[in-house]
Enzyme design. Structure first.
Site, PDB file in Angstrom:
ATOM      1  N   ASP A 230      -7.587  54.195  92.222  1.00 49.73           N
ATOM      2  CA  ASP A 230      -8.434  53.045  91.879  1.00 49.73           C
ATOM      3  C   ASP A 230      -8.100  52.461  90.513  1.00 49.73           C
ATOM      4  OD1 ASP A 230      -9.782  53.363  94.308  1.00 49.73           O
ATOM      5  OD2 ASP A 230     -11.239  54.737  93.430  1.00 49.73           O
ATOM      6  N   GLU A 231      -6.827  52.512  90.139  1.00 55.95           N
ATOM      7  CA  GLU A 231      -6.390  52.009  88.839  1.00 55.95           C
ATOM      8  C   GLU A 231      -5.423  50.833  88.947  1.00 55.95           C
ATOM      9  OE1 GLU A 231      -7.091  52.782  85.752  1.00 55.95           O
ATOM     10  OE2 GLU A 231      -8.037  54.770  85.739  1.00 55.95           O
TER      11      GLU A 231
END
Length: 286
Positions: A230-231
């Site tokens: 989720d980066e």
């Protein structure tokens, strides 16, 4: 509506004087009429980004292959990372989903009604739940349960991706963490919808954690997938206000609408060649 063929040119290169002039001159010399042009200079990174939509006005603009060959010297002169495609080109997308139907159903509806200019090459899932809605739309469904062998499952997914000649893998609430090897294979070609307003509440059960913290805004984020969970570079986000009366289930219900809308916008912008990578971020020409 124009009867002339049209194209979209996108480019990224080191920022310097003369880029816009070179592109405009190239198009003018071939009778290319610019219908939309957007540009952005990232002064900190020293990079220039541009998207130009144009159409033919005479037979000097011949075909896509000829245009690409003619533009290559311009691209080389400015060391551009560029792409030139027909405006009606529809990228081929493979969708991955688990048990939740809202994002997949929304994409299928938009595709079927002609409001999403993509070709859906198939739906891959680690569960059987979405087979009926997928096949009702006439799209192949591939059930690939993990069964404890994640490497084999990912190999099968990649095989489908390559056999269908897909351009992008869209994770429409696909609740599996991709391996680093797979992420690297699909760098810049894999889009995920995460059910929180990143960088807050990464990982699993974000609505429950948001409820525990008493947040007043919940959201969703569409982003490119990278090895860091989720980066990846963010493409689109949206939020909705909640208050102290909202339970975790209320947040999940409200969040489903946000997720579907955010993912659809991101996929649509990708299809329209409006998203350019800028290191760990994106430039989105809306």
């Amino acid at each position: 509506m124009s009867v002339f063929p049209s194209w979209v040119l996108t480019l990224v290169c080191a920022d310097r004087i003369g880029i816009v002039a070179a592109v405009s001159r190239f198009l003018a010399e071939r009778g290319g009429f610019i219908t939309d042009s957007q540009q952005y200079a990232d002064r900190e990174a020293g990079l220039f980004f541009m998207r130009v939509a144009f159409e033919a006005t005479n037979d000097r603009v011949a075909d896509t292959d000829t245009l690409r060959a003619d533009f290559a010297p311009v691209g080389s002169a400015f060391t551009m990372d560029w792409s030139l495609t027909a405006a009606d080109h529809r990228p081929r997308m493979l969708i991955a989903v688990s048990k939740a139907s809202h994002c997949l159903a929304d994409l299928l509806h938009r595709w079927q009604t002609g409001t999403l200019a993509i070709d859906i090459m198939g739906v891959v899932s680690n569960h059987p739940h979405m087979r009926r809605i997928t096949e009702w739309h006439g799209i192949p469904y591939h059930e690939l349960p993990a069964n404890g062998d994640k490497a084999a499952q990912e190999a099968a997914l990649l095989d489908i991706f390559e056999r269908t000649r897909s351009d992008y893998l869209v994770l429409a609430r696909y609740m599996q963490v991709l391996s680093q090897e797979m992420v690297e294979r699909l760098a810049g070609r894999c889009i995920n919808i995460h059910h929180s307003f990143l960088p807050g509440f990464k990982g699993a059960r974000p609505y429950h954690r948001a409820y525990d913290r008493g947040v007043k805004l919940i959201g969703a984020t569409a982003h490119f997938v990278t090895a860091d969970l989720d980066e990846g570079p963010i493409i689109e986000q949206a939020v909705e206000r909640v208050d102290h009366r909202a339970s975790a289930d209320d947040m999940i219900r409200i969040g489903r609408d946000i997720e579907a809308q955010v993912l659809a916008r991101a996929v649509g912008w990708m299809a329209d060649r409006r998203v350019l990578l800028n290191r760990g971020k994106t430039v989105v020409f809306r």
